[in-house]
Design a protein around this motif. Structure first.
Motif, PDB file in Angstrom:
ATOM      1  N   LYS A   1     109.846 -18.322  93.703  1.00 26.17           N
ATOM      2  CA  LYS A   1     111.115 -18.870  94.167  1.00 26.17           C
ATOM      3  C   LYS A   1     112.083 -19.007  93.014  1.00 26.17           C
ATOM      4  N   LEU A   2     113.315 -18.551  93.275  1.00 26.27           N
ATOM      5  CA  LEU A   2     114.366 -18.662  92.271  1.00 26.27           C
ATOM      6  C   LEU A   2     114.848 -20.095  92.188  1.00 26.27           C
ATOM      7  N   GLN A   3     115.076 -20.578  90.956  1.00 29.82           N
ATOM      8  CA  GLN A   3     115.580 -21.926  90.735  1.00 29.82           C
ATOM      9  C   GLN A   3     116.985 -21.854  90.144  1.00 29.82           C
ATOM     10  N   ILE A   4     117.851 -22.708  90.653  1.00 29.81           N
ATOM     11  CA  ILE A   4     119.227 -22.787  90.164  1.00 29.81           C
ATOM     12  C   ILE A   4     119.323 -23.957  89.197  1.00 29.81           C
ATOM     13  N   VAL A   5     119.838 -23.702  88.025  1.00 36.23           N
ATOM     14  CA  VAL A   5     119.912 -24.735  86.987  1.00 36.23           C
ATOM     15  C   VAL A   5     121.371 -25.009  86.644  1.00 36.23           C
ATOM     16  N   PRO A   6     121.684 -26.209  86.157  1.00 35.72           N
ATOM     17  CA  PRO A   6     123.068 -26.527  85.765  1.00 35.72           C
ATOM     18  C   PRO A   6     123.487 -25.752  84.521  1.00 35.72           C
TER      19      PRO A   6
ATOM     20  N   ASN B   1     122.600 -18.018  88.282  1.00 32.72           N
ATOM     21  CA  ASN B   1     122.673 -19.001  87.192  1.00 32.72           C
ATOM     22  C   ASN B   1     123.729 -18.584  86.166  1.00 32.72           C
ATOM     23  N   PHE B   2     124.847 -18.077  86.691  1.00 33.89           N
ATOM     24  CA  PHE B   2     125.896 -17.535  85.826  1.00 33.89           C
ATOM     25  C   PHE B   2     126.403 -18.572  84.822  1.00 33.89           C
ATOM     26  N   GLY B   3     126.583 -19.791  85.255  1.00 35.89           N
ATOM     27  CA  GLY B   3     127.086 -20.832  84.354  1.00 35.89           C
ATOM     28  C   GLY B   3     126.151 -21.078  83.184  1.00 35.89           C
ATOM     29  N   ALA B   4     124.858 -21.187  83.480  1.00 29.96           N
ATOM     30  CA  ALA B   4     123.888 -21.436  82.409  1.00 29.96           C
ATOM     31  C   ALA B   4     123.830 -20.265  81.437  1.00 29.96           C
ATOM     32  N   PHE B   5     123.879 -19.047  81.953  1.00 29.82           N
ATOM     33  CA  PHE B   5     123.809 -17.888  81.067  1.00 29.82           C
ATOM     34  C   PHE B   5     125.097 -17.704  80.269  1.00 29.82           C
ATOM     35  N   THR B   6     126.222 -18.131  80.831  1.00 26.83           N
ATOM     36  CA  THR B   6     127.473 -18.086  80.068  1.00 26.83           C
ATOM     37  C   THR B   6     127.410 -19.054  78.881  1.00 26.83           C
TER      38      THR B   6
ATOM     39  N   VAL C   1     114.292 -16.272  74.959  1.00 28.37           N
ATOM     40  CA  VAL C   1     114.327 -15.605  76.266  1.00 28.37           C
ATOM     41  C   VAL C   1     113.316 -16.214  77.235  1.00 28.37           C
ATOM     42  N   VAL C   2     112.132 -16.570  76.737  1.00 26.42           N
ATOM     43  CA  VAL C   2     111.091 -17.080  77.624  1.00 26.42           C
ATOM     44  C   VAL C   2     111.513 -18.375  78.320  1.00 26.42           C
ATOM     45  N   PHE C   3     112.366 -19.168  77.698  1.00 25.57           N
ATOM     46  CA  PHE C   3     112.791 -20.432  78.300  1.00 25.57           C
ATOM     47  C   PHE C   3     113.774 -20.191  79.440  1.00 25.57           C
ATOM     48  N   THR C   4     114.568 -19.119  79.346  1.00 22.71           N
ATOM     49  CA  THR C   4     115.436 -18.763  80.472  1.00 22.71           C
ATOM     50  C   THR C   4     114.589 -18.329  81.660  1.00 22.71           C
ATOM     51  N   PHE C   5     113.519 -17.606  81.392  1.00 20.39           N
ATOM     52  CA  PHE C   5     112.623 -17.165  82.457  1.00 20.39           C
ATOM     53  C   PHE C   5     111.898 -18.344  83.089  1.00 20.39           C
ATOM     54  N   ARG C   6     111.401 -19.239  82.259  1.00 21.25           N
ATOM     55  CA  ARG C   6     110.626 -20.385  82.737  1.00 21.25           C
ATOM     56  C   ARG C   6     111.421 -21.252  83.695  1.00 21.25           C
ATOM     57  N   ASP C   7     112.717 -21.449  83.410  1.00 26.44           N
ATOM     58  CA  ASP C   7     113.519 -22.349  84.232  1.00 26.44           C
ATOM     59  C   ASP C   7     114.140 -21.667  85.442  1.00 26.44           C
ATOM     60  N   CYS C   8     114.158 -20.337  85.462  1.00 21.43           N
ATOM     61  CA  CYS C   8     114.773 -19.628  86.583  1.00 21.43           C
ATOM     62  C   CYS C   8     113.791 -19.325  87.713  1.00 21.43           C
ATOM     63  N   PHE C   9     112.496 -19.394  87.433  1.00 19.62           N
ATOM     64  CA  PHE C   9     111.507 -19.051  88.452  1.00 19.62           C
ATOM     65  C   PHE C   9     110.403 -20.103  88.490  1.00 19.62           C
ATOM     66  N   GLU C  10     109.908 -20.349  89.699  1.00 15.00           N
ATOM     67  CA  GLU C  10     108.778 -21.259  89.843  1.00 15.00           C
ATOM     68  C   GLU C  10     107.527 -20.615  89.264  1.00 15.00           C
ATOM     69  N   PRO C  11     106.512 -21.420  88.939  1.00 14.80           N
ATOM     70  CA  PRO C  11     105.271 -20.862  88.397  1.00 14.80           C
ATOM     71  C   PRO C  11     104.626 -19.891  89.381  1.00 14.80           C
ATOM     72  N   PRO C  12     103.888 -18.914  88.876  1.00 20.61           N
ATOM     73  CA  PRO C  12     103.185 -17.986  89.769  1.00 20.61           C
ATOM     74  C   PRO C  12     102.106 -18.707  90.560  1.00 20.61           C
ATOM     75  N   THR C  13     101.773 -18.159  91.711  1.00 21.88           N
ATOM     76  CA  THR C  13     100.792 -18.801  92.575  1.00 21.88           C
ATOM     77  C   THR C  13      99.370 -18.637  92.069  1.00 21.88           C
ATOM     78  N   THR C  14      99.145 -17.649  91.196  1.00 22.16           N
ATOM     79  CA  THR C  14      97.803 -17.403  90.661  1.00 22.16           C
ATOM     80  C   THR C  14      97.656 -18.090  89.314  1.00 22.16           C
ATOM     81  N   PRO C  15      96.844 -19.138  89.182  1.00 20.05           N
ATOM     82  CA  PRO C  15      96.710 -19.876  87.925  1.00 20.05           C
ATOM     83  C   PRO C  15      96.263 -19.008  86.759  1.00 20.05           C
ATOM     84  N   ALA C  16      95.513 -17.943  87.023  1.00 19.92           N
ATOM     85  CA  ALA C  16      94.968 -17.121  85.933  1.00 19.92           C
ATOM     86  C   ALA C  16      96.042 -16.431  85.125  1.00 19.92           C
TER      87      ALA C  16
END
Length: 287
Positions: free
Chosen positions: A2-7, A189-194, A247-262
């Motif tokens: 699921k995509l997450q919208i951040v301020p 998330n245009f505002g956050a990326f700007t 870059v990894v922090f932009t990814f972490r906050d834009c998407f929910e964790p994967p359903t597979t814990p592994a």
């Protein structure tokens, strides 16, 4: 997934987290970044197809830095083995990463091809390292038009591939769908990326001013020349490594964790958008 919208303010938090994670393991992350760039440079030496191979390696290099940054943010030591992280997570992931790399190479070469329609390929030859950039070439209106066209076209290309390596690697999303979800996440998330882009622009400007000041002081002391050149190159490499670390922090906050814990993605059970500190329960992106 699921995509997450951040301020919008989250963009500056991403910049801070990237810098902070880099300085937790500066030597390891700088060395890993240098090795990825060296591997791409070596790939360009392959006759005929070298530049295309180097371009195809960029998504894998980006993923290596994302995984390394996730490990560094958790106090772990990123090892050079992460260079191959994209190629040792199963045949399906390997195939998808290879397809992603091929798509990036085609897209980038397509941008260069379109720019060649304006200046006969002069900008493409300079950018890809095949021709020197002289004053006459830089002042050529056709060259400048090709340069601006390439910059405009490269923006959507970079957004397509911004999250794609992480989506393929951690969420198992097919390459074409990963490109779609990546650009949607960036647009939503245009505002956050700007703010993120402006924040890094400020970091690079400050870094450039510091280098210019140090170079001036060295010139006054009679130590200019190779020392100043080394400082400039070293600072540029360090700031580029910090940028890729974020870059990894932009990814972490834009998407929910994967359903597979592994998959051990660098996500938290709660969003970190309210703070520039990574949550204690976030899992490192180690593979």
């Amino acid at each position: 997934m699921k995509l997450q919208i951040v301020p919008a303010r989250t963009g500056m938090a991403w910049v801070k987290l990237g810098i902070r994670a880099f300085w937790r393991q500066p030597m390891a992350l700088a060395a890993l970044f240098f090795m990825t760039m060296a591997a791409m440079s070596l790939a360009t030496m392959v006759p005929l197809v070298g530049p295309a191979i180097a371009l195809a390696l960029l998504p894998s290099a980006t993923l290596a830095m994302m995984v390394a940054a996730a490990q560094a943010s958790q106090g772990q030591f990123p090892t050079p083995a992460l260079l191959l992280v994209a190629f040792r997570t199963g045949r399906q992931r390997l195939r998808d990463m290879l397809v992603l790399g091929a798509l990036y190479a085609v897209g980038f070469l397509g941008v260069m091809g379109l720019s060649a329609l304006l200046d006969g390929g002069q900008f493409a030859q300079v950018y890809l390292g095949g021709a020197p950039l002289t004053k006459e070439v830089a002042e050529n209106p056709a060259f400048q038009s090709a340069m601006w066209l390439s910059m405009i076209l490269y923006l959507p290309l970079s957004l397509l591939f911004w999250h794609a390596p992480g989506l393929v690697h951690w969420h198992g999303v097919p390459p074409v769908k990963a490109l779609f979800f990546s650009i949607v996440a960036c647009v939503r998330n245009f505002g956050a990326f700007t703010v993120y882009g402006l924040g890094w622009l400020g970091v690079f400007l400050i870094g450039g001013l510091v280098v210019a000041l140090v170079s001036t002081l060295l010139a006054v002391a009679g130590l200019a020349g190779s020392a100043a050149g080394g400082i400039m190159v070293g600072t540029a490499m360090m700031m580029a490594a910090m940028f890729f670390t974020s870059v990894v922090f932009t990814f972490r906050d834009c998407f929910e964790p994967p359903t597979t814990p592994a998959t051990e993605a660098p996500h938290a059970t709660t969003s970190s958008t309210a703070s520039d500190e990574p949550p204690d329960n976030s899992a490192p992106g180690a593979q």
